[in-house]
Design a protein around this motif. Structure first.
Motif, PDB file in Angstrom:
ATOM      1  N   CYS A 122      -6.787 -26.020 -16.619  1.00  0.00           N
ATOM      2  CA  CYS A 122      -6.480 -26.860 -15.658  1.00  0.00           C
ATOM      3  C   CYS A 122      -6.956 -26.224 -14.191  1.00  0.00           C
ATOM      4  CB  CYS A 122      -4.957 -27.006 -15.578  1.00  0.00           C
ATOM      5  SG  CYS A 122      -4.340 -28.075 -14.251  1.00  0.00           S
ATOM      6  N   LYS A 123      -7.733 -26.972 -13.732  1.00  0.00           N
ATOM      7  CA  LYS A 123      -8.400 -26.710 -12.402  1.00  0.00           C
ATOM      8  C   LYS A 123      -7.468 -26.544 -11.361  1.00  0.00           C
ATOM      9  CE  LYS A 123     -13.019 -28.630 -13.725  1.00  0.00           C
ATOM     10  NZ  LYS A 123     -14.006 -29.618 -13.138  1.00  0.00           N
ATOM     11  N   GLY A 124      -6.666 -27.785 -11.483  1.00  0.00           N
ATOM     12  CA  GLY A 124      -5.641 -27.738 -10.355  1.00  0.00           C
ATOM     13  C   GLY A 124      -4.760 -26.623 -10.411  1.00  0.00           C
ATOM     14  N   LEU A 125      -4.383 -26.125 -11.561  1.00  0.00           N
ATOM     15  CA  LEU A 125      -3.143 -25.069 -11.793  1.00  0.00           C
ATOM     16  C   LEU A 125      -3.756 -23.626 -11.191  1.00  0.00           C
ATOM     17  CD1 LEU A 125      -0.277 -24.432 -12.595  1.00  0.00           C
ATOM     18  CD2 LEU A 125      -1.265 -23.913 -14.747  1.00  0.00           C
ATOM     19  N   SER A 126      -4.960 -23.494 -11.539  1.00  0.00           N
ATOM     20  CA  SER A 126      -5.913 -22.432 -11.297  1.00  0.00           C
ATOM     21  C   SER A 126      -5.870 -22.264  -9.690  1.00  0.00           C
ATOM     22  CB  SER A 126      -7.144 -22.265 -11.836  1.00  0.00           C
ATOM     23  OG  SER A 126      -7.906 -21.235 -11.547  1.00  0.00           O
ATOM     24  N   ALA A 127      -6.487 -23.565  -8.981  1.00  0.00           N
ATOM     25  CA  ALA A 127      -6.705 -23.338  -7.709  1.00  0.00           C
ATOM     26  C   ALA A 127      -5.520 -23.168  -7.050  1.00  0.00           C
ATOM     27  CB  ALA A 127      -7.163 -24.869  -7.199  1.00  0.00           C
ATOM     28  N   PHE A 128      -4.394 -23.820  -7.335  1.00  0.00           N
ATOM     29  CA  PHE A 128      -2.972 -23.542  -6.684  1.00  0.00           C
ATOM     30  C   PHE A 128      -2.440 -22.202  -6.851  1.00  0.00           C
ATOM     31  CE2 PHE A 128       1.486 -24.439  -5.931  1.00  0.00           C
ATOM     32  CZ  PHE A 128       1.598 -24.925  -4.735  1.00  0.00           C
ATOM     33  N   ASN A 129      -2.776 -21.580  -8.065  1.00  0.00           N
ATOM     34  CA  ASN A 129      -2.283 -20.097  -8.137  1.00  0.00           C
ATOM     35  C   ASN A 129      -3.203 -19.258  -7.065  1.00  0.00           C
ATOM     36  OD1 ASN A 129      -0.327 -20.777  -9.993  1.00  0.00           O
ATOM     37  ND2 ASN A 129      -1.543 -20.552 -11.530  1.00  0.00           N
ATOM     38  N   ALA A 132      -1.513 -19.852  -3.524  1.00  0.00           N
ATOM     39  CA  ALA A 132      -0.438 -19.019  -3.627  1.00  0.00           C
ATOM     40  C   ALA A 132      -0.526 -17.483  -3.306  1.00  0.00           C
ATOM     41  CB  ALA A 132       0.510 -19.160  -4.841  1.00  0.00           C
ATOM     42  N   ASP A 133      -1.650 -16.865  -4.142  1.00  0.00           N
ATOM     43  CA  ASP A 133      -2.094 -15.582  -3.758  1.00  0.00           C
ATOM     44  C   ASP A 133      -2.356 -15.219  -2.621  1.00  0.00           C
ATOM     45  OD1 ASP A 133      -1.195 -15.040  -6.517  1.00  0.00           O
ATOM     46  OD2 ASP A 133      -3.187 -15.209  -7.398  1.00  0.00           O
ATOM     47  N   ASN A 134      -3.325 -16.260  -2.093  1.00  0.00           N
ATOM     48  CA  ASN A 134      -3.769 -16.130  -0.704  1.00  0.00           C
ATOM     49  C   ASN A 134      -2.748 -15.967   0.348  1.00  0.00           C
ATOM     50  OD1 ASN A 134      -5.927 -15.959   1.503  1.00  0.00           O
ATOM     51  ND2 ASN A 134      -5.296 -17.983   1.742  1.00  0.00           N
ATOM     52  N   TYR A 135      -1.797 -16.898   0.437  1.00  0.00           N
ATOM     53  CA  TYR A 135      -0.688 -16.761   1.331  1.00  0.00           C
ATOM     54  C   TYR A 135       0.088 -15.841   1.315  1.00  0.00           C
ATOM     55  CZ  TYR A 135      -1.775 -21.751   3.106  1.00  0.00           C
ATOM     56  OH  TYR A 135      -2.104 -22.757   3.838  1.00  0.00           O
ATOM     57  N   GLY A 136       0.426 -15.412   0.032  1.00  0.00           N
ATOM     58  CA  GLY A 136       1.365 -14.096  -0.386  1.00  0.00           C
ATOM     59  C   GLY A 136       0.849 -12.638   0.452  1.00  0.00           C
ATOM     60  N   HIS A 137      -0.365 -12.807   0.660  1.00  0.00           N
ATOM     61  CA  HIS A 137      -0.968 -11.538   1.042  1.00  0.00           C
ATOM     62  C   HIS A 137      -0.744 -11.459   2.743  1.00  0.00           C
ATOM     63  CE1 HIS A 137      -2.960 -10.173  -2.499  1.00  0.00           C
ATOM     64  NE2 HIS A 137      -3.611 -10.896  -2.507  1.00  0.00           N
ATOM     65  N   HIS A 138      -0.498 -12.586   3.483  1.00  0.00           N
ATOM     66  CA  HIS A 138      -0.148 -12.932   4.738  1.00  0.00           C
ATOM     67  C   HIS A 138       1.219 -12.857   5.176  1.00  0.00           C
ATOM     68  CE1 HIS A 138      -4.387 -14.202   4.122  1.00  0.00           C
ATOM     69  NE2 HIS A 138      -4.761 -13.582   5.259  1.00  0.00           N
TER      70      HIS A 138
END
Length: 288
Positions: A122-129, A132-138
């Motif tokens: 699933c492209k959408g699920l992968s992109a959303f994960n 989430a990782d990107n925001y989690g780092h900040h």
């Protein structure tokens, strides 16, 4: 009284108050004849006067406090934005910490993997994960620091986090038994507002679609995607596996997707489309 002490303090109304006759536990009293009396150390210690409220009064007063907070928050969109984002992020980025917000917002992130036959593709699920990782780092590591951290961020960052938090709650999954039909219908309205192009997110293939439906659905899907000749090619296949292979090949590159994936048009768009079809039927194109 000769050995007793006195407390001088301000009462609830700010007035001077004096309480006399308090004796230290270790002190000894004497009667009028000078005979020692038993030590007062075994006696109960005097209580310092304190303000006390009943549970009913606390509930009443804090209801007034809540009403005032609601009015002030409603008139301050900047702080309201931070407060809402703060409550959302506690739910999605800091598990089990949602009680740290005064706002009673309910945000339910529905896990999509159990509803998917092949979640890894699933492209959408992968992109959303990844998002989430990107925001989690900040975000700050301690949820107690989140609110003050949000207040320090520029509004465009807070708005981005608002969108990120709200996105977790989107649920357009149609299950066999559901009481969310109106919410699922509104997902189409949301999709139109976002200008979502679903073929960018889903590719119709044998594995993703055709092998999960019956022969008739495969044939009708090809007729819709490529026309009657494609439908006949699928119909001529001896086995379903052959039909799946043919359908996979013929639908590739067309951008066709199954109806449950499509963003449904608005009622106005549907009426406009119906009028267009009626006009075409009324005035057929002349043969060359």
């Amino acid at each position: 009284m000769a050995q007793a002490g006195t407390f001088v303090f301000l009462d609830y109304y700010g007035r001077l108050a004096i309480e006399r006759g308090f004796v230290k536990p270790e002190a000894e009293d004497e009667d009028e004849n000078g005979e020692a009396l038993p030590s007062t150390s075994g006696a109960a210690k005097p209580k310092v006067p304190t303000i006390s409220h009943s549970a009913a009064l606390i509930e009443d007063l804090t209801a007034h406090k809540t009403a005032a907070l609601r009015v002030e928050l409603a008139n301050n969109p900047d702080v309201a934005l931070v407060a809402v984002v703060h409550a959302m992020l506690l739910s999605v980025a800091y598990p089990y910490n949602s009680e740290q917000s005064a706002l009673q917002l309910t945000l339910t992130p529905e896990r999509l993997e159990p509803s998917m036959k092949n979640a890894e593709s699933c492209k959408g699920l992968s992109a959303f994960n990844d998002l989430a990782d990107n925001y989690g780092h900040h975000l700050p590591g301690n949820p107690a620091e989140l609110f003050d951290w949000l207040l320090e961020q520029p509004q465009d960052i807070v708005l981005s986090l608002l969108a990120f938090g709200a996105a977790h709650s989107v649920n357009a999954v149609e299950k066999k038994f559901t009481d969310r039909k109106k919410g699922i219908e509104q997902a189409n309205q949301l999709g139109r507002a976002l200008k979502v192009n679903m073929p960018d997110w889903f590719e119709t293939t044998g594995d993703s679609y055709f092998k999960h439906v019956n022969r008739m659905t495969i044939e009708l899907s090809l007729a819709e995607a490529r026309g009657s000749e494609a439908e006949l090619s699928v119909r001529a296949a001896a086995k379903k596996s052959e039909a799946v292979t043919i359908a996979d090949r013929l639908v590739a590159g067309t951008g066709w997707i199954p109806s449950p994936l499509r963003i449904a048009p608005s009622e106005a768009e549907q009426e406009l489309g119906a009028e267009s079809i009626a006009e075409d039927e009324q005035f057929p194109q002349a043969a060359e």
